[in-house]
Design a protein around this motif. Sequence first.
Motif, PDB file in Angstrom:
ATOM      1  N   UNK A   1     -12.309  14.162  -2.524  1.00 23.31           N
ATOM      2  CA  UNK A   1     -11.785  13.131  -3.354  1.00 23.31           C
ATOM      3  C   UNK A   1     -11.005  11.938  -2.492  1.00 23.31           C
ATOM      4  N   UNK A   2     -10.351  12.585  -1.563  1.00 23.64           N
ATOM      5  CA  UNK A   2      -9.289  11.366  -0.774  1.00 23.64           C
ATOM      6  C   UNK A   2     -10.469  10.652  -0.005  1.00 23.64           C
ATOM      7  N   UNK A   3     -11.414  11.169   0.523  1.00 26.27           N
ATOM      8  CA  UNK A   3     -12.443  10.261   1.300  1.00 26.27           C
ATOM      9  C   UNK A   3     -13.083   9.260   0.210  1.00 26.27           C
ATOM     10  N   UNK A   4     -13.308   9.700  -0.799  1.00 28.60           N
ATOM     11  CA  UNK A   4     -14.070   8.857  -1.791  1.00 28.60           C
ATOM     12  C   UNK A   4     -13.216   7.627  -2.409  1.00 28.60           C
ATOM     13  N   UNK A   5     -11.929   7.973  -2.584  1.00 31.37           N
ATOM     14  CA  UNK A   5     -11.130   6.939  -2.754  1.00 31.37           C
ATOM     15  C   UNK A   5     -10.577   5.933  -1.773  1.00 31.37           C
ATOM     16  N   UNK A   6     -10.507   6.413  -0.537  1.00 31.31           N
ATOM     17  CA  UNK A   6     -10.252   5.511   0.566  1.00 31.31           C
ATOM     18  C   UNK A   6     -11.470   4.712   1.033  1.00 31.31           C
ATOM     19  N   UNK A   7     -12.710   5.164   0.808  1.00 24.73           N
ATOM     20  CA  UNK A   7     -14.035   4.350   1.101  1.00 24.73           C
ATOM     21  C   UNK A   7     -14.296   3.642  -0.041  1.00 24.73           C
ATOM     22  N   UNK A   8     -13.872   3.617  -1.250  1.00 26.98           N
ATOM     23  CA  UNK A   8     -14.369   2.552  -2.096  1.00 26.98           C
ATOM     24  C   UNK A   8     -15.547   3.297  -2.797  1.00 26.98           C
ATOM     25  N   UNK A   9     -15.930   4.441  -2.660  1.00 22.13           N
ATOM     26  CA  UNK A   9     -16.752   5.184  -3.574  1.00 22.13           C
ATOM     27  C   UNK A   9     -16.529   5.813  -5.000  1.00 22.13           C
ATOM     28  N   UNK A  10     -15.137   5.807  -5.039  1.00 26.23           N
ATOM     29  CA  UNK A  10     -14.637   5.988  -6.496  1.00 26.23           C
ATOM     30  C   UNK A  10     -13.450   5.166  -6.851  1.00 26.23           C
ATOM     31  N   UNK A  11     -13.417   4.472  -7.907  1.00 23.45           N
ATOM     32  CA  UNK A  11     -12.331   3.399  -8.260  1.00 23.45           C
ATOM     33  C   UNK A  11     -10.790   4.079  -8.228  1.00 23.45           C
ATOM     34  N   UNK A  12     -10.718   5.155  -8.931  1.00 23.82           N
ATOM     35  CA  UNK A  12      -9.534   5.690  -9.083  1.00 23.82           C
ATOM     36  C   UNK A  12      -9.347   7.338  -9.651  1.00 23.82           C
ATOM     37  N   UNK A  13      -8.103   7.828  -9.649  1.00 20.86           N
ATOM     38  CA  UNK A  13      -7.940   9.121 -10.090  1.00 20.86           C
ATOM     39  C   UNK A  13      -6.623   9.157 -10.644  1.00 20.86           C
ATOM     40  N   UNK A  14      -6.575  10.269 -11.690  1.00 18.66           N
ATOM     41  CA  UNK A  14      -5.278  10.664 -12.239  1.00 18.66           C
ATOM     42  C   UNK A  14      -5.249  12.282 -12.052  1.00 18.66           C
ATOM     43  N   UNK A  15      -4.353  12.661 -11.235  1.00 18.77           N
ATOM     44  CA  UNK A  15      -4.213  14.088 -11.214  1.00 18.77           C
ATOM     45  C   UNK A  15      -2.920  14.741 -11.633  1.00 18.77           C
ATOM     46  N   UNK A  16      -2.799  15.798 -12.649  1.00 22.53           N
ATOM     47  CA  UNK A  16      -1.753  16.326 -12.889  1.00 22.53           C
ATOM     48  C   UNK A  16      -1.683  17.668 -12.103  1.00 22.53           C
ATOM     49  N   UNK A  17      -2.692  18.090 -11.505  1.00 23.57           N
ATOM     50  CA  UNK A  17      -2.726  19.367 -10.586  1.00 23.57           C
ATOM     51  C   UNK A  17      -3.523  19.051  -9.444  1.00 23.57           C
ATOM     52  N   UNK A  18      -3.363  19.892  -8.210  1.00 21.42           N
ATOM     53  CA  UNK A  18      -3.822  19.671  -6.930  1.00 21.42           C
ATOM     54  C   UNK A  18      -3.836  21.201  -6.457  1.00 21.42           C
ATOM     55  N   UNK A  19      -4.661  21.186  -5.310  1.00 20.03           N
ATOM     56  CA  UNK A  19      -4.817  22.490  -4.508  1.00 20.03           C
ATOM     57  C   UNK A  19      -3.716  22.776  -3.689  1.00 20.03           C
TER      58      UNK A  19
END
Length: 313
Positions: free
Chosen positions: A242-260
Amino acid sequence: MSASKPVLLILNVLSEAHRAQLAASYEVIYAPDSQQAAQAIAQDGGRIHVVLTIGAIGLSAAQMDAMPQLRMVGALGAGYENIDLAHAQSRGIAVSNGAGTNDSCVADHAFGLVIAAVRGIVHLDKLTRQGTWRNDIPLPPNVSGKRLGILGMGTIGQKIARRAQAFDMPIGYHNRKPKDGVGYSYFASVLELAQWADVLVVATPGGAATKHLVNAQVLQALGPQGYVVNIARGSVIDTAALAQALRTGKLAGAGLDVYESEPLPPAQLLELENVVLTPHVAGWSPEAVQATVDLFLNNAQRHFSGQPLVTPV
């Protein structure tokens, strides 16, 4: 069991008012962290009849075996992924959860994250405070009309879909199998759902079966105009991908209430402006917590009087 109050061990954080409510019916031992829990079980394990916990904390086989009089385990929320169900069953220990008590709260929060992620509300707030005006920034896209993919069409997934309908969003979903009585478009795989959707909302249970179900391939399928929202369990999304996709513009955005990394914040995402983060509160409100405490009391009262549980696991 003696005529005195049954002994209740509480393993999760709970307000003083709710502990007092439970103390009217039980002798309460409050141990809301692992060290206190170990100490309480070592000292009082032989007296404990009931355990109240949450899915993230759970209750292990070894802990159960240190409580020979244990007759019931209640999960405060809907999740129960870290309660050893097989061992509870082998011991004849009843297990209940808080199904239905916080569904609306979770669905509200999920849709709040959808709007915040797609419209960039948190980032816009920051820019506004810095004196930036709308002419100097890209315009955020509509939420209305976006295709919403829901991973997990349980009660919460269905409530999220109802909210999405008010935004004129076409709705698709993926489950292990199509859901009876649900008229939304069914997709046979997460990947196919992601290829179709503009926004993917994760509402599936946690545990080994769903670990990293949303991986690099799924995120790439959502695409550079796509968004992912997670109100389920952090383990369902591969955080590094997810971090990679968001940093490289492969994904526009995310909203997270939970994480690893819970309860620690997700370090890989903290510097990214296209992520909205909340601290696993989607299912928590005064109304929802009261409802789940009431349900636990109802389940426990029924169990000790020989009646079936309202929400057995």
